[in-house]
Design a protein around this motif. Structure first.
Motif, PDB file in Angstrom:
ATOM      1  N   TYR A   1       0.656  -1.213  -0.028  1.00  8.28           N
ATOM      2  CA  TYR A   1       0.036  -0.082   0.034  1.00  8.28           C
ATOM      3  C   TYR A   1       0.755   1.297   0.072  1.00  8.28           C
ATOM      4  O   TYR A   1       1.004   1.973   0.929  1.00  8.28           O
ATOM      5  CB  TYR A   1      -0.855  -0.041   1.136  1.00  8.28           C
TER       6      TYR A   1
ATOM      7  N   LYS B   1       0.820   4.004  -1.437  1.00 16.01           N
ATOM      8  CA  LYS B   1       0.306   5.490  -1.367  1.00 16.01           C
ATOM      9  C   LYS B   1      -0.077   5.845   0.089  1.00 16.01           C
ATOM     10  O   LYS B   1       0.104   6.824   0.748  1.00 16.01           O
ATOM     11  CB  LYS B   1      -0.676   5.774  -2.137  1.00 16.01           C
TER      12      LYS B   1
ATOM     13  N   LYS C   1       1.274   8.507   2.869  1.00 11.96           N
ATOM     14  CA  LYS C   1       0.468   9.520   3.794  1.00 11.96           C
ATOM     15  C   LYS C   1       0.487   9.494   5.168  1.00 11.96           C
ATOM     16  O   LYS C   1       0.554  10.299   5.943  1.00 11.96           O
ATOM     17  CB  LYS C   1      -1.048   9.331   3.062  1.00 11.96           C
TER      18      LYS C   1
ATOM     19  N   LYS D   1       7.554  10.558  -2.935  1.00 11.35           N
ATOM     20  CA  LYS D   1       7.396  10.695  -4.166  1.00 11.35           C
ATOM     21  C   LYS D   1       7.505   9.130  -5.001  1.00 11.35           C
ATOM     22  O   LYS D   1       6.456   8.831  -5.796  1.00 11.35           O
ATOM     23  CB  LYS D   1       8.258  11.625  -4.978  1.00 11.35           C
TER      24      LYS D   1
ATOM     25  N   ASN E   1       4.189   7.377  -3.822  1.00 10.52           N
ATOM     26  CA  ASN E   1       3.095   7.832  -4.575  1.00 10.52           C
ATOM     27  C   ASN E   1       3.082   7.416  -5.955  1.00 10.52           C
ATOM     28  O   ASN E   1       2.013   7.501  -6.739  1.00 10.52           O
ATOM     29  CB  ASN E   1       2.997   9.083  -4.486  1.00 10.52           C
ATOM     30  N   GLU E   2       4.106   7.256  -6.588  1.00 12.26           N
ATOM     31  CA  GLU E   2       4.126   6.731  -8.029  1.00 12.26           C
ATOM     32  C   GLU E   2       4.353   5.129  -8.276  1.00 12.26           C
ATOM     33  O   GLU E   2       4.024   4.978  -9.580  1.00 12.26           O
ATOM     34  CB  GLU E   2       5.435   7.492  -8.440  1.00 12.26           C
TER      35      GLU E   2
END
Length: 201
Positions: free
Chosen positions: A61, A63, A67, A95, A98-99
């Motif tokens: 997970y 992303k 967060k 980054k 998230n990518e």
């Protein structure tokens, strides 16, 4: 009277029921359970199990991990004077998370554990860093060694942020898609107080 005694009994029992339970803010119990591939290994410490859980949550997970863990992590609590490059490395990690696409969780492996345990204990007693096995065998594909921390989130964040490593070698190891197995050992270290060895295959 009986109800009061029962209530007091349950309150006394509660810490024992919750003891050793791995929780990570922002993740559901189901997500944590799916990432906790070493939860049934009674010989592992809570933090050794949690290192594997954190690594798998970051893989599965990404992303959410960015967060709920990375961006909320307060490195100042560690008591070190990090330079401005730390923030850059931390942002680069966020980054990346998230990518990237989700990866499969790493499964606990007893052979990787034995290799990690041997080096954690040997390097700890000798005060060595990273390399220099004397009596410990290899057999892993890649290895990460953390120094100075014994709590899972601090260990994993040290490896993922990879402060002062422009190539982010530890981060890349943890996010290697074809790795399937992991072994983790936390031990005392002569120079840095604690070490955590993570072996991958």
């Amino acid at each position: 009277m009986i109800k009061n005694l029962l209530f007091l009994f349950l309150i006394a029992l509660l810490p024992g029921v919750l003891r050793g339970q791995i929780t990570v803010t922002g993740f559901t119990k189901s997500q944590i359970d799916s990432a906790s591939t070493a939860k049934s290994m009674a010989f592992l410490s809570v933090d050794e199990k949690a290192v594997i859980t954190h690594i798998n949550l970051a893989r599965m997970y990404p992303k959410m991990y960015a967060k709920h863990v990375v961006m909320k992590y307060d490195e100042k609590k560690l008591g070190y004077a990090f330079g401005p490059e730390y923030a850059k490395s931390k942002n680069a990690l966020a980054k990346k998370l998230n990518e990237m696409s989700p990866l499969n969780p790493l499964q606990f492996d007893s052979t990787m554990y034995d290799i990690a345990k041997c080096w954690a204990i040997e390097s700890g007693k000798l005060g060595k860093v990273a390399t220099g096995r004397v009596n410990c065998k290899g057999g892993y594909s890649s290895e990460c060694c953390s120094y100075g921390f014994n709590k899972a989130v601090d260990i994993v964040m040290q490896m993922l942020v990879d402060y002062n490593d422009p190539n982010a070698g530890h981060r890349n190891i943890i996010f290697t898609s074809y790795f399937k197995l992991i072994g983790v050992k936390v031990a005392a270290h002569k120079t840095y107080k604690y070490t955590c060895v993570m072996d991958f295959k």
